[in-house]
Design a protein around this motif. Structure first.
Motif: not given
Length: 195
Positions: A166-177, A184-194
C-alpha cells in the motif's frame, strides 16, 4: 490463424499465445520460442541500458521507455538494472530505483509515483508449480506485484509474487515481503512483519 508476436509461431484465432498466457498469470511453457525471444530481446536491451552508467537520468529514461510498459516523468533508474522481459513493468512519475535492482516480470509489476527502491532490491513475479511432474514439463506461471505511491523499499528487500504494498509503506532493508502490506505500515525482517 495469425502470426504470433514478433512473427514467431502461429496461434489459432481466439487462442492465447504462451506469451499472452504468461502476461495474464496463467500457466504457460517457459521454453516457448516467443517467450524465449522476449527474454533474449530484454537481454539485448539490458546490455544497452546497463552500459549507460555515465549517462544523464533523462538519457537513460529514453532507453527505459523503449522497453518498459510505461515510464512516468522524472523517473530515475540507476544501472545496473535487471529484468526478465521489461515489457510488463510500469513506473509512475518520480520513481527512483537504485543500483542493482532486479524485477522478474513474467506478468505485470506496477510501481507507484514517488516510490523509492534501494540498491539490490528484488521484485519477483514468477512461480513454479508445486507438483514436480508439472515442473518437469516446463510449466510456469506468475502473479502480479503492485507497489503503491510514496513507498520506500530498503536495500536488499525481496518482494515475492502476488504481493500488494500500500501507499506510504516502508519496507526495511533486507526484509522479505511474503504477504500484502497495508498503506502506511512499516515492515521488517524475514518474513516481513509490522514494526
Amino acid at each position: 490463424m495469425r502470426p504470433g508476436a514478433a512473427g514467431l509461431g502461429v496461434v489459432e484465432v481466439g487462442q492465447k499465445s504462451e506469451l499472452q498466457k504468461m502476461a495474464a498469470g496463467e500457466r504457460y511453457r517457459g521454453g516457448d520460442p516467443e517467450v524465449v525471444e522476449s527474454c533474449r530481446q530484454a537481454g539485448l536491451w539490458m546490455m544497452r541500458f546497463n552500459a549507460m552508467m555515465g549517462a544523464t537520468s533523462a538519457e537513460r529514461r529514453v532507453v527505459l521507455a523503449e522497453r518498459l510498459a510505461s515510464v512516468g516523468d522524472d523517473v530515475v533508474v540507476r544501472p545496473p538494472f535487471y529484468v526478465d522481459h521489461g515489457s510488463f513493468i510500469t513506473l509512475e512519475e518520480g520513481v527512483f530505483i537504485n543500483l542493482g535492482c532486479t524485477i522478474l516480470d513474467v506478468c505485470p509489476v506496477s510501481i507507484g509515483a514517488y516510490t523509492r527502491i534501494g540498491p539490490g532490491v528484488q521484485i519477483l513475479t514468477p512461480e513454479h508449480p508445486r507438483d514436480p511432474v508439472e515442473r518437469r514439463q516446463d510449466i510456469e506461471y506468475g502473479r502480479p506485484v503492485s507497489i503503491g505511491a510514496n513507498v520506500w523499499l530498503g536495500g536488499g528487500a525481496i518482494v515475492v509474487p502476488g504481493v500488494t504494498i500500500g501507499d506510504d509503506a516502508i519496507i526495511g532493508a533486507g526484509a522479505v515481503v511474503t504477504r500484502d502490506v497495508p498503506a502506511g505500515a512499516t515492515m521488517v525482517g524475514s518474513p516481513a512483519r509490522p514494526r
